[in-house]
Design an enzyme around this catalytic site. Sequence first.
Site, PDB file in Angstrom:
ATOM      1  N   HIS A 308     -95.638  10.590  89.663  1.00 61.22           N
ATOM      2  CA  HIS A 308     -94.275  10.788  90.164  1.00 61.22           C
ATOM      3  C   HIS A 308     -93.670  11.960  89.426  1.00 61.22           C
ATOM      4  O   HIS A 308     -93.865  12.098  88.223  1.00 61.22           O
ATOM      5  CB  HIS A 308     -93.424   9.532  89.951  1.00 61.22           C
ATOM      6  CG  HIS A 308     -92.194   9.520  90.778  1.00 61.22           C
ATOM      7  ND1 HIS A 308     -91.058  10.201  90.418  1.00 61.22           N
ATOM      8  CD2 HIS A 308     -91.927   8.945  91.979  1.00 61.22           C
ATOM      9  CE1 HIS A 308     -90.153  10.038  91.353  1.00 61.22           C
ATOM     10  NE2 HIS A 308     -90.647   9.287  92.324  1.00 61.22           N
ATOM     11  N   ASP A 366     -94.922   2.935  95.562  1.00 64.19           N
ATOM     12  CA  ASP A 366     -95.725   2.751  96.775  1.00 64.19           C
ATOM     13  C   ASP A 366     -97.077   2.097  96.520  1.00 64.19           C
ATOM     14  O   ASP A 366     -97.788   1.761  97.459  1.00 64.19           O
ATOM     15  CB  ASP A 366     -95.949   4.108  97.461  1.00 64.19           C
ATOM     16  CG  ASP A 366     -94.664   4.643  98.066  1.00 64.19           C
ATOM     17  OD1 ASP A 366     -93.886   3.828  98.581  1.00 64.19           O
ATOM     18  OD2 ASP A 366     -94.440   5.859  98.014  1.00 64.19           O
TER      19      ASP A 366
END
Length: 432
Positions: A308, A366
């Site tokens: 991320h 996710d």
Amino acid sequence: MTEKQFELIDRATERKSELPVRTGTIGPAVVDISSINKDLGLFTYDPGFGLTAATESRITYIDGDAGVLLYRGYPVEQLAEKSSFMEVAYLLLLGELPSRKQLEGFSGSIRYHTMINETLLRFFNGFHHNAHPMAMVSAVVASMSAFYHDTMDIHNPRQREIFAHRIIAKIPTIAAAAHKHSLGQPFIYPRNDLGYCSNALHMLFAVPCEPYQVDSVAAEALDLLFILHADHEQNASTSTVRLAGSTGANPYAAISAGVSALWGPAHGGANEAVLSMLEQIGSVDNIAKYLAMAKDKSSHFRLMGFGHRVSTNFDPRAKIIREMCHKVLVRLGRPDNPLLELALRLEEIALKDEYFISRKLYPNVDFYSGIIYSAIGIPRSMFTVMFAIARTVGWVAHWQEMISDPAMRIGRPRQLYTGPTRRDYIDITKRV
Ligand code: CMC
């Protein structure tokens, strides 16, 4: 607030620029570079906007290194445990937790707006049955700008509020209509006696010929996932909504732009990609092979659901979802899930690997969410649509914050030009 300043000096010309430092309430301060073009004739260069604060915001705070995520100051862990998606939506939009009466009023208004104009439903007939639902949702949300153009003055706070309630109310209806179109089943009208998530499940799974009982475990799981997906400060889709909205564009069109940006596999589309990847890996024995591929840049394979830009420690949302996976599967009576077992092993092995450790690549929101979506019956192609339903709240909160800021300007980045310098047109008969 300005506390200190830097000085930027062009050694060749001895020209200087004073750069004030602005501090927020928490988090890194920012250097205000607004004077450097006037003083030094320079722009800044920051591809991917990794270091650029494009705006001030009071909505969401992330400390990626410490694994902190706050919505209006409240830790996401506390909201996940104690709150509801409707309450979180109110908080993100209006800045404070609602009283019971305020929450009832807000939820009532959302319920009131759940139906979509009947003619909007006809749009779906223009799509082939195997159209991706994200494409359908993006197109139908954009088309809402045609339905609500004359009644949408972005400078009118009441009209902005009605827009906010309308889009938050209608996005599950549009999402469910896209799903029903894919299946070839009739559209199911919303039921305003149900809560937000129960109604979404009803519209997704009910059929007209038999009664449908919403599974409370599924509704609770969805509510929790929606809380976790509701906002993540200036991510790609939110920045897209802000950029499109900064032109004064109709906000339904701006939200549609956000849906399109979310779809990419580097962003919200990763939840769909994670499940496909886990199926492709297939068994624990193949993990080493796929990790080697993820580390090999020439393979173009990435470990989906890992890494991320901002969360450089364990994403708190991933932690909550991982814990929730077990509980939901047990409560649904399906405790053994081979894909969850594989995901857990993959995480364990990757987090011991020097490549992932040195780059601070941890599971993101996710990585595990698709396992829960699957368990409650949501097909893979709808995972990112579910993300979009929840993130609509964040998009709207950011759009509202931007439009109501008197200092708002059109978003207009600059560039470092590396193309040809000026040259004269050559007649086509003389070109080689
Ligand atoms: N697998 C393998 N290597 C990776 C991965 C990954 N998932 N993510 C980053 N890297 C490597 C990358 O190759 C680079 O290595 P090097 O320094 O040797 O060149 C380094 O880590 C930094 O990566 P980056 O691409 O410069 O980082 P970024 O901040 O631009 O990208 C990201 C962030 C999320 C796009 C990226 O980590 C990624 O592609 N992850 C997989 C897709 C994914 O799960 N996306 C969902 C994000 S969370 C939900 C959301 O925001 O919607």
